[in-house]
Design a protein around this motif. Structure first.
Motif, PDB file in Angstrom:
ATOM      1  N   VAL A   1      -0.517   3.411  -7.042  1.00 27.29           N
ATOM      2  CA  VAL A   1      -1.660   2.636  -7.545  1.00 27.29           C
ATOM      3  C   VAL A   1      -2.399   3.475  -8.578  1.00 27.29           C
ATOM      4  O   VAL A   1      -3.032   4.477  -8.251  1.00 27.29           O
TER       5      VAL A   1
ATOM      6  N   ILE B   1     -11.312   1.081   2.315  1.00 27.76           N
ATOM      7  CA  ILE B   1     -12.295   1.107   1.216  1.00 27.76           C
ATOM      8  C   ILE B   1     -12.272  -0.231   0.482  1.00 27.76           C
ATOM      9  O   ILE B   1     -12.370  -0.283  -0.738  1.00 27.76           O
TER      10      ILE B   1
ATOM     11  N   MET C   1      -4.100   6.545  -6.552  1.00 22.93           N
ATOM     12  CA  MET C   1      -4.488   6.648  -5.142  1.00 22.93           C
ATOM     13  C   MET C   1      -3.566   7.674  -4.491  1.00 22.93           C
ATOM     14  O   MET C   1      -2.355   7.641  -4.696  1.00 22.93           O
TER      15      MET C   1
ATOM     16  N   ARG D   1     -11.947  -0.838  -3.488  1.00 20.94           N
ATOM     17  CA  ARG D   1     -10.527  -0.693  -3.788  1.00 20.94           C
ATOM     18  C   ARG D   1     -10.271  -0.842  -5.290  1.00 20.94           C
ATOM     19  O   ARG D   1     -11.019  -1.535  -5.990  1.00 20.94           O
ATOM     20  N   PRO D   2      -9.196  -0.185  -5.760  1.00 26.51           N
ATOM     21  CA  PRO D   2      -8.901  -0.218  -7.201  1.00 26.51           C
ATOM     22  C   PRO D   2      -8.621  -1.629  -7.721  1.00 26.51           C
ATOM     23  O   PRO D   2      -8.219  -2.519  -6.963  1.00 26.51           O
TER      24      PRO D   2
ATOM     25  N   CYS E   1      -0.813   4.729   1.228  1.00 25.69           N
ATOM     26  CA  CYS E   1      -2.058   5.134   0.568  1.00 25.69           C
ATOM     27  C   CYS E   1      -2.978   5.845   1.566  1.00 25.69           C
ATOM     28  O   CYS E   1      -3.091   5.436   2.725  1.00 25.69           O
TER      29      CYS E   1
ATOM     30  N   ALA F   1      -6.029   5.779   1.769  1.00 24.95           N
ATOM     31  CA  ALA F   1      -7.179   4.972   2.169  1.00 24.95           C
ATOM     32  C   ALA F   1      -6.820   3.875   3.172  1.00 24.95           C
ATOM     33  O   ALA F   1      -7.686   3.116   3.599  1.00 24.95           O
ATOM     34  N   LEU F   2      -5.536   3.808   3.532  1.00 22.65           N
ATOM     35  CA  LEU F   2      -5.131   2.784   4.499  1.00 22.65           C
ATOM     36  C   LEU F   2      -5.484   3.258   5.913  1.00 22.65           C
ATOM     37  O   LEU F   2      -5.124   4.362   6.308  1.00 22.65           O
TER      38      LEU F   2
ATOM     39  N   CYS G   1      -5.271  -3.161  -6.848  1.00 25.24           N
ATOM     40  CA  CYS G   1      -5.195  -3.725  -5.494  1.00 25.24           C
ATOM     41  C   CYS G   1      -5.868  -5.092  -5.454  1.00 25.24           C
ATOM     42  O   CYS G   1      -5.416  -5.995  -4.753  1.00 25.24           O
TER      43      CYS G   1
ATOM     44  N   CYS H   1       0.826  -1.214   0.000  1.00 22.82           N
ATOM     45  CA  CYS H   1       0.000   0.000   0.000  1.00 22.82           C
ATOM     46  C   CYS H   1       0.859   1.262   0.000  1.00 22.82           C
ATOM     47  O   CYS H   1       0.358   2.361   0.187  1.00 22.82           O
TER      48      CYS H   1
ATOM     49  N   CYS I   1      -7.174  -1.888   4.535  1.00 21.09           N
ATOM     50  CA  CYS I   1      -7.783  -0.974   3.571  1.00 21.09           C
ATOM     51  C   CYS I   1      -9.149  -0.510   4.085  1.00 21.09           C
ATOM     52  O   CYS I   1      -9.993  -1.341   4.422  1.00 21.09           O
TER      53      CYS I   1
END
Ligand code: SF4
Ligand code: SF4
Length: 93
Positions: free
Chosen positions: A27, A70, A50, A74-75, A58, A60-61, A78, A23, A68
């Protein structure tokens, strides 16, 4: 005789023994999976990525759990990152 070493995923490698090393990678967002806008940044080439915070991870971590936040959104990158795969092992090193 030559013995071929086959690089199989290592079963002892798990995310629970890792500080979410993957992460910290860039990304790219190559499809819309519903990542909330506040986590999206634009890189120097104009691609959506990201966002990462000053600590390198990231945005979002979840820093308290190192998971994660999200996960369902997540993308794609990921989702496809293989635990125990080549890139994972490289990051863990
Ligand atoms: S996929 Fe690999 S690098 Fe990423 S958190 Fe899991 S063990 Fe760590
Ligand atoms: S979106 Fe989630 S899985 Fe992907 S890099 Fe960020 S925290 Fe890690």
């Amino acid at each position: 005789m030559t013995i071929e070493v086959v690089n199989l995923p290592n079963e002892e490698i798990t995310c629970s023994t890792c500080q979410a090393n993957c992460c910290r990678l860039e990304v790219l967002l190559i499809s819309d999976t519903g990542v909330p806008e506040e986590f999206i940044a634009e890189d120097q080439w104009g691609s959506m990525t990201m966002a990462r915070l000053d600590d390198g991870w990231c945005a979002a971590l979840d820093r308290s759990t190192m998971l994660c936040s999200i996960y369902e959104k997540r993308p794609l990158i990921c989702r496809e990152f293989e635990m125990g795969g080549y890139e994972c092992l490289e990051e863990r090193d």
